[in-house]
Design a protein around this motif. Structure first.
Motif, mmCIF file in Angstrom:
data_model
loop_
_atom_site.group_PDB
_atom_site.id
_atom_site.type_symbol
_atom_site.label_atom_id
_atom_site.label_comp_id
_atom_site.label_asym_id
_atom_site.label_seq_id
_atom_site.Cartn_x
_atom_site.Cartn_y
_atom_site.Cartn_z
ATOM 1 N N HIS A 1 -6.836 -8.321 0.831
ATOM 2 C CA HIS A 1 -6.547 -6.882 0.695
ATOM 3 C C HIS A 1 -7.639 -6.139 1.478
ATOM 4 O O HIS A 1 -8.795 -6.170 1.099
ATOM 5 C CB HIS A 1 -6.552 -6.514 -0.792
ATOM 6 C CG HIS A 1 -6.466 -5.043 -1.077
ATOM 7 N ND1 HIS A 1 -5.410 -4.480 -1.762
ATOM 8 C CD2 HIS A 1 -7.302 -4.015 -0.795
ATOM 9 C CE1 HIS A 1 -5.607 -3.179 -1.887
ATOM 10 N NE2 HIS A 1 -6.747 -2.866 -1.308
ATOM 11 N N ASN B 1 -1.152 1.646 -2.803
ATOM 12 C CA ASN B 1 -2.357 1.288 -2.067
ATOM 13 C C ASN B 1 -2.127 -0.024 -1.318
ATOM 14 O O ASN B 1 -1.846 -1.030 -1.944
ATOM 15 C CB ASN B 1 -3.517 1.103 -3.061
ATOM 16 C CG ASN B 1 -4.825 0.840 -2.355
ATOM 17 O OD1 ASN B 1 -4.899 0.888 -1.127
ATOM 18 N ND2 ASN B 1 -5.862 0.533 -3.103
ATOM 19 N N ASP C 1 -6.874 -9.357 -4.630
ATOM 20 C CA ASP C 1 -5.938 -8.275 -4.306
ATOM 21 C C ASP C 1 -6.118 -7.047 -5.187
ATOM 22 O O ASP C 1 -6.249 -7.139 -6.398
ATOM 23 C CB ASP C 1 -4.487 -8.737 -4.428
ATOM 24 C CG ASP C 1 -3.545 -7.577 -4.129
ATOM 25 O OD1 ASP C 1 -3.773 -6.886 -3.128
ATOM 26 O OD2 ASP C 1 -2.618 -7.336 -4.912
ATOM 27 N N GLY C 2 -6.099 -5.917 -4.528
ATOM 28 C CA GLY C 2 -6.350 -4.660 -5.237
ATOM 29 C C GLY C 2 -7.803 -4.252 -5.099
ATOM 30 O O GLY C 2 -8.130 -3.068 -5.077
ATOM 31 N N HIS D 1 -0.300 -6.689 3.086
ATOM 32 C CA HIS D 1 0.259 -5.339 3.229
ATOM 33 C C HIS D 1 -0.408 -4.458 4.305
ATOM 34 O O HIS D 1 -0.937 -3.397 4.010
ATOM 35 C CB HIS D 1 0.300 -4.600 1.902
ATOM 36 C CG HIS D 1 -0.939 -4.687 1.053
ATOM 37 N ND1 HIS D 1 -2.195 -4.453 1.534
ATOM 38 C CD2 HIS D 1 -1.085 -4.995 -0.258
ATOM 39 C CE1 HIS D 1 -3.065 -4.601 0.556
ATOM 40 N NE2 HIS D 1 -2.438 -4.932 -0.534
ATOM 41 N N ASP E 1 4.897 -6.534 -2.734
ATOM 42 C CA ASP E 1 3.793 -5.913 -3.484
ATOM 43 C C ASP E 1 4.346 -5.204 -4.727
ATOM 44 O O ASP E 1 3.947 -4.082 -5.059
ATOM 45 C CB ASP E 1 2.981 -4.954 -2.600
ATOM 46 C CG ASP E 1 1.650 -4.551 -3.256
ATOM 47 O OD1 ASP E 1 1.316 -5.078 -4.342
ATOM 48 O OD2 ASP E 1 0.942 -3.703 -2.671
ATOM 49 N N HIS F 1 3.809 -11.672 -2.790
ATOM 50 C CA HIS F 1 2.886 -10.635 -3.273
ATOM 51 C C HIS F 1 3.531 -9.895 -4.445
ATOM 52 O O HIS F 1 4.220 -8.889 -4.260
ATOM 53 C CB HIS F 1 2.540 -9.669 -2.141
ATOM 54 C CG HIS F 1 1.358 -8.807 -2.449
ATOM 55 N ND1 HIS F 1 0.442 -8.424 -1.501
ATOM 56 C CD2 HIS F 1 0.923 -8.259 -3.604
ATOM 57 C CE1 HIS F 1 -0.503 -7.677 -2.057
ATOM 58 N NE2 HIS F 1 -0.218 -7.562 -3.342
HETATM 59 ZN ZN LIG Z 1 -3.312 -5.093 -2.441
#
Ligand SMILES: [Zn+2]
Length: 439
Positions: A184, A283, A157-158, A237, A310, A65
């Motif tokens: 995510h 986050n 992701d995000g 995460h 991350d 990640h």
């Molecule tokens: Zn993420």
């Protein structure tokens, strides 16, 4: 035979999580880019000796990640600087997230990344492709061409895919193609505007909260969708006790779900935000002590099989604003190993074999990669670790352009002193490793 340098890494303590091996002293031989059996070589073979006495020899680590920030945001980080940071951190393989500019929702972007990686990267890089076009959660990206172009997994992701119908289609499509979805988990209707964990501290600090349940709702939804579709999903995460409970139950039922946790979530809690320092803003956010303990317990009992950084670099000026306006994310490649050692090994929760499995065998299984190992025939991706080296985190010394670490000034123990990929030394710390030719 190629004329590449061949090495004898002598008298190290060898730890191989795949073989569950922890032995010393061991001589390890490297030739032609692989770990080799020295008895297949002449007696007078010119091995270059690397003295590993007092050091640990490990397979190279995988960080699944990482935000490389290229294309599009080279002010934050580049493929070159991120992979230098990875090499110095002992990470020989990184998985790149697709939230770049443009996002990796098109095979041309994946091809661009791969070309740049070939030219500039110091470690192995696997790109991922988006789940949806522009990561907007509306229209599926062309999975097959992304995979053909080299994407190893699919993720937005995000940005979490909010629409359950789109996520269901994505899982159906991904399961046909046999690639994992990296998920995510964030219900944005619940987390919208939140900048830290919702709870006592957010009330005290007067900051908008990002509640645990925003993560848990999506974990729960996607476990159900996984059960329905048979898709392989990997929960990124994770931060809450409730998410761990849901995951543990899903695993009991045999579902193909895996998960990762990040070093900052097992090392810190929401109370770190009391000075409104944006270096602690990420986050998902730092949670409570109870959550932190649940994450560690899940690593110890095997519920969570992956640790990932991350790594999310930002330019200094972007983070030097008031807390609510600062971007989310912290860097992590260069502190990953030492923070994990502190929280898991030196705190006597895990042994080194189990800990480093989370950074080798664990991610390789999720991604379908050959598991890193030091057995004969494996690629010579390996690191030397000085377990006892004490150092203080100083972001000015980072190779990463991102200085946004939540561990600034922290005293840590354990430092990677040499990193080798395919039999070539890509990074070494001068002060420690002596090397001499044996004739
Ligand atoms: Zn993420």
């Amino acid at each position: 035979m190629k004329t590449e340098e061949a090495f004898c890494i002598s008298a190290g303590r060898l730890i191989d999580p795949l073989l569950r091996r922890d032995e010393e002293p061991v001589n390890l031989y490297v030739a032609e880019g692989k770990i080799v059996d020295p008895t297949n070589y002449p007696k007078d073979f010119p091995w270059t000796k690397i003295d590993a006495q007092g050091l640990i020899v490990l397979p190279g680590l995988i960080d699944m990640h990482v935000h490389l920030r290229e294309p599009g945001e080279s002010r934050k980080e580049t493929i070159r600087t991120a992979t230098m940071a990875a090499a110095a951190g002992g990470i020989t393989t990184v998985v790149a997230m697709p939230n770049t500019i443009p996002p990796a929702d098109h095979p041309d972007t994946i091809a661009w990344i791969r070309k740049k990686v070939d030219k500039e990267a110091l470690v192995k890089v696997y790109p991922t492709g988006c789940i949806t076009e522009e990561r907007l959660g509306e229209k599926l990206a062309p999975f097959q061409s992304l995979i053909q172009a080299g994407a190893i997994a699919l993720t937005d992701d995000g940005s979490c895919v909010q629409n359950a119908r789109i996520m269901r289609r994505a899982m159906e499509y991904a399961s046909v193609l046999g690639v994992p979805i990296l998920d995510h988990c964030e219900d944005t209707a619940l987390s919208d505007g939140g900048v830290m964990n919702e709870g006592l501290w957010s009330t005290l600090l007067g900051l908008p909260g990002w509640p645990s349940i925003a993560e848990e709702l999506i974990v729960s939804r996607d476990i159900l969708l996984c059960e329905k579709t048979g898709a392989k999903i990997h929960l990124q995460h994770l931060t809450t006790e409730g998410s761990i409970r849901l995951l543990r139950d899903a695993k009991k039922r045999g579902l193909p779900v895996s998960a990762e946790v990040c070093p900052h979530h097992i090392a810190l809690t929401e109370s770190a935000l009391k000075e409104y320092d944006p270096r602690f803003k990420m986050n998902p956010p730092l949670r409570t002590q109870k959550d932190r303990e649940a994450l560690i317990e899940a690593l110890v009992d095997g519920t969570v099989e992956v640790i990932a950084s991350d790594h999310a670099p930002h330019a200094l000026f972007e983070k030097e604003v008031e807390f609510e306006k600062a971007p989310f994310g912290v860097v992590g490649l260069e502190t990953l190993v030492a923070v994990c050692l502190k929280e898991l090994y030196y705190s006597k929760k895990m042994d080194l074999v189990d800990l480093f499995a989370k950074l080798t065998v664990g991610p390789s299984r999720v991604l379908g990669l050959e598991p890193p190992s030091l057995r004969y025939g494996s690629p010579a991706d390996l690191i030397l670790l000085d377990l006892n080296a004490s150092w203080k985190v100083d972001s000015n010394a980072f190779f990463s352009k991102g200085k946004n670490t939540p561990f600034e000034g922290m005293n840590l123990k354990g430092k990677v002193v040499l990193t080798m990929i395919d039999g070539k030394i890509v990074w070494r710390e001068k002060r420690v490793v002596g090397e001499q030719k044996t004739v």
